[in-house]
Design a protein around this motif. Structure first.
Motif, PDB file in Angstrom:
ATOM      1  N   PRO A   1       1.016   5.500   8.707  1.00  0.00           N
ATOM      2  CA  PRO A   1       0.089   6.417   8.007  1.00  0.00           C
ATOM      3  C   PRO A   1      -1.131   5.717   7.400  1.00  0.00           C
ATOM      4  O   PRO A   1      -1.775   6.270   6.510  1.00  0.00           O
ATOM      5  N   PHE A   2      -1.432   4.508   7.877  1.00  0.00           N
ATOM      6  CA  PHE A   2      -2.543   3.753   7.307  1.00  0.00           C
ATOM      7  C   PHE A   2      -3.704   3.610   8.290  1.00  0.00           C
ATOM      8  O   PHE A   2      -4.494   2.678   8.200  1.00  0.00           O
TER       9      PHE A   2
ATOM     10  N   LEU B   1       0.828  -1.201   0.000  1.00  0.00           N
ATOM     11  CA  LEU B   1       0.000   0.000   0.000  1.00  0.00           C
ATOM     12  C   LEU B   1       0.866   1.256   0.000  1.00  0.00           C
ATOM     13  O   LEU B   1       1.888   1.316   0.678  1.00  0.00           O
ATOM     14  N   THR B   2       0.424   2.235  -0.758  1.00  0.00           N
ATOM     15  CA  THR B   2       1.045   3.556  -0.749  1.00  0.00           C
ATOM     16  C   THR B   2       0.324   4.424   0.270  1.00  0.00           C
ATOM     17  O   THR B   2      -0.907   4.449   0.290  1.00  0.00           O
ATOM     18  N   PRO B   3       1.048   5.141   1.132  1.00  0.00           N
ATOM     19  CA  PRO B   3       0.378   5.991   2.130  1.00  0.00           C
ATOM     20  C   PRO B   3      -0.541   7.002   1.459  1.00  0.00           C
ATOM     21  O   PRO B   3      -0.220   7.557   0.402  1.00  0.00           O
ATOM     22  N   PRO B   4      -1.706   7.256   2.054  1.00  0.00           N
ATOM     23  CA  PRO B   4      -2.668   8.178   1.458  1.00  0.00           C
ATOM     24  C   PRO B   4      -2.213   9.630   1.564  1.00  0.00           C
ATOM     25  O   PRO B   4      -1.430   9.993   2.441  1.00  0.00           O
ATOM     26  N   ARG B   5      -2.718  10.462   0.661  1.00  0.00           N
ATOM     27  CA  ARG B   5      -2.425  11.894   0.712  1.00  0.00           C
ATOM     28  C   ARG B   5      -3.352  12.616   1.677  1.00  0.00           C
ATOM     29  O   ARG B   5      -3.028  13.686   2.179  1.00  0.00           O
ATOM     30  N   ARG B   6      -4.526  12.051   1.908  1.00  0.00           N
ATOM     31  CA  ARG B   6      -5.517  12.693   2.769  1.00  0.00           C
ATOM     32  C   ARG B   6      -5.898  11.734   3.895  1.00  0.00           C
ATOM     33  O   ARG B   6      -6.240  10.583   3.656  1.00  0.00           O
ATOM     34  N   ALA B   7      -5.836  12.212   5.121  1.00  0.00           N
ATOM     35  CA  ALA B   7      -6.242  11.413   6.264  1.00  0.00           C
ATOM     36  C   ALA B   7      -7.657  11.793   6.675  1.00  0.00           C
ATOM     37  O   ALA B   7      -8.154  12.870   6.336  1.00  0.00           O
ATOM     38  N   VAL B   8      -8.306  10.902   7.403  1.00  0.00           N
ATOM     39  CA  VAL B   8      -9.638  11.198   7.917  1.00  0.00           C
ATOM     40  C   VAL B   8      -9.547  12.366   8.895  1.00  0.00           C
ATOM     41  O   VAL B   8      -8.749  12.326   9.833  1.00  0.00           O
TER      42      VAL B   8
ATOM     43  N   ILE C   1     -12.317  -0.549 -10.997  1.00  0.00           N
ATOM     44  CA  ILE C   1     -11.776  -1.185  -9.788  1.00  0.00           C
ATOM     45  C   ILE C   1     -10.364  -0.682  -9.524  1.00  0.00           C
ATOM     46  O   ILE C   1      -9.984  -0.402  -8.372  1.00  0.00           O
ATOM     47  N   ALA C   2      -9.567  -0.538 -10.585  1.00  0.00           N
ATOM     48  CA  ALA C   2      -8.201  -0.036 -10.413  1.00  0.00           C
ATOM     49  C   ALA C   2      -8.217   1.390  -9.875  1.00  0.00           C
ATOM     50  O   ALA C   2      -7.422   1.750  -8.996  1.00  0.00           O
ATOM     51  N   VAL C   3      -9.123   2.213 -10.375  1.00  0.00           N
ATOM     52  CA  VAL C   3      -9.237   3.590  -9.891  1.00  0.00           C
ATOM     53  C   VAL C   3      -9.682   3.611  -8.435  1.00  0.00           C
ATOM     54  O   VAL C   3      -9.142   4.353  -7.610  1.00  0.00           O
ATOM     55  N   ALA C   4     -10.686   2.792  -8.095  1.00  0.00           N
ATOM     56  CA  ALA C   4     -11.174   2.741  -6.717  1.00  0.00           C
ATOM     57  C   ALA C   4     -10.077   2.253  -5.774  1.00  0.00           C
ATOM     58  O   ALA C   4      -9.956   2.736  -4.640  1.00  0.00           O
ATOM     59  N   ALA C   5      -9.274   1.304  -6.241  1.00  0.00           N
ATOM     60  CA  ALA C   5      -8.205   0.762  -5.402  1.00  0.00           C
ATOM     61  C   ALA C   5      -7.129   1.797  -5.107  1.00  0.00           C
ATOM     62  O   ALA C   5      -6.441   1.709  -4.078  1.00  0.00           O
ATOM     63  N   GLU C   6      -6.969   2.763  -5.995  1.00  0.00           N
ATOM     64  CA  GLU C   6      -5.998   3.827  -5.737  1.00  0.00           C
ATOM     65  C   GLU C   6      -6.339   4.578  -4.454  1.00  0.00           C
ATOM     66  O   GLU C   6      -5.456   5.120  -3.787  1.00  0.00           O
ATOM     67  N   GLY C   7      -7.616   4.577  -4.095  1.00  0.00           N
ATOM     68  CA  GLY C   7      -8.035   5.261  -2.889  1.00  0.00           C
ATOM     69  C   GLY C   7      -7.506   4.642  -1.616  1.00  0.00           C
ATOM     70  O   GLY C   7      -7.460   5.306  -0.569  1.00  0.00           O
ATOM     71  N   ILE C   8      -7.120   3.368  -1.673  1.00  0.00           N
ATOM     72  CA  ILE C   8      -6.481   2.740  -0.512  1.00  0.00           C
ATOM     73  C   ILE C   8      -4.984   2.544  -0.743  1.00  0.00           C
ATOM     74  O   ILE C   8      -4.306   1.894   0.050  1.00  0.00           O
ATOM     75  N   GLY C   9      -4.493   3.110  -1.840  1.00  0.00           N
ATOM     76  CA  GLY C   9      -3.067   3.006  -2.118  1.00  0.00           C
ATOM     77  C   GLY C   9      -2.626   1.690  -2.697  1.00  0.00           C
ATOM     78  O   GLY C   9      -1.457   1.303  -2.571  1.00  0.00           O
TER      79      GLY C   9
END
Length: 232
Positions: free
Chosen positions: A172-173, A144-151, A214-222
């Motif tokens: 950062p996950f 996983l790649t760390p997200p750019r935006r946190a909750v 699905i690939a685009v949606a998966a980018e949201g979790i890195g």
């Protein structure tokens, strides 16, 4: 009540779902078409809602099992977490197109007057459970790649969701569970669009579009989902 009778009743009820939908299901009509007496049907399923619940549970179990088999095969072939995700979502898509009436029962418009009981919760959890296992494996495997935006603010989760995932991941996950729920809801929404033909007049290749989405949606979790033609 023997298994053959129960199976016959449910098979007939599924055929009625195709023609009439969940709202049109009746014990009397099922009894007439499956060659059983009304008393036999009532002995197995005292109320229409009992039969609906059985069909809901079967649909969740069947769709969840299709995903689990796909993941077992992909994981056995040492596929990446992204490839596993693509495999299980494709499996759910295939099941949905093969069983549109049952897909509609569990993911379409609610049946008026029917309220799903607690019995449906565990079968319904199989689909997000598969996704959670893949996300967990990706996290553990460093995929996983760390997200750019946190909750913003505190976690947006109920304790049961954290427990089901196995605990809150470290930074950062720390918001990967929330992101997983976004992925899950994106998957179901995408299937609703495709099964109910909401994209047929705007997308040239719906199968390829599904993989891309699905690939685009998966980018949201890195997570990187490998697609045909990717340079990597």
């Amino acid at each position: 009540m023997d298994d053959d009778t129960t199976t016959s009743i449910k098979d007939t009820a599924r055929a009625h779902l195709v023609k009439l939908g969940g709202a049109g299901l009746s014990l009397e009509a099922v009894a007439q078409d499956c060659g059983r007496t009304f008393a036999e049907v009532r002995a197995a399923f005292p109320h229409r809602d009992d039969l609906l619940t059985a069909l809901v549970v079967d649909a969740y179990d069947a769709s969840g099992a299709a995903m689990e088999r796909a993941d077992e095969s992909a994981a056995g072939a040492h596929a990446s977490a992204g490839a596993r995700l693509l495999a299980v979502t494709r499996a759910l898509r295939q099941w949905s197109f093969d069983h549109p009436a049952e897909f509609t029962l569990i993911y379409g418009s609610p049946v008026p007057g029917y309220h799903a009981p607690q019995d449906t919760v565990l079968p319904a959890s199989r689909t997000p459970g598969v996704l959670a296992r893949i996300v967990g494996a990706a996290l553990e495997g460093g995929e996983l790649t760390p997200p750019r935006r946190a909750v913003p603010g505190p976690p947006l989760l109920l304790p049961a969701a954290v427990e089901a995932f196995g605990g809150l991941p470290p930074a950062p996950f720390s918001d990967v569970i929330e992101r997983g729920i976004v992925l899950w809801s994106s998957l179901i929404g995408l299937l609703v669009f495709q099964v109910f033909s909401r994209t047929h007049d705007s997308v040239r290749d719906e199968s390829a579009f599904f993989d891309y989405a699905i690939a685009v949606a998966a980018e949201g979790i890195g997570l990187v989902v490998p697609l045909d033609g990717d340079a990597h």
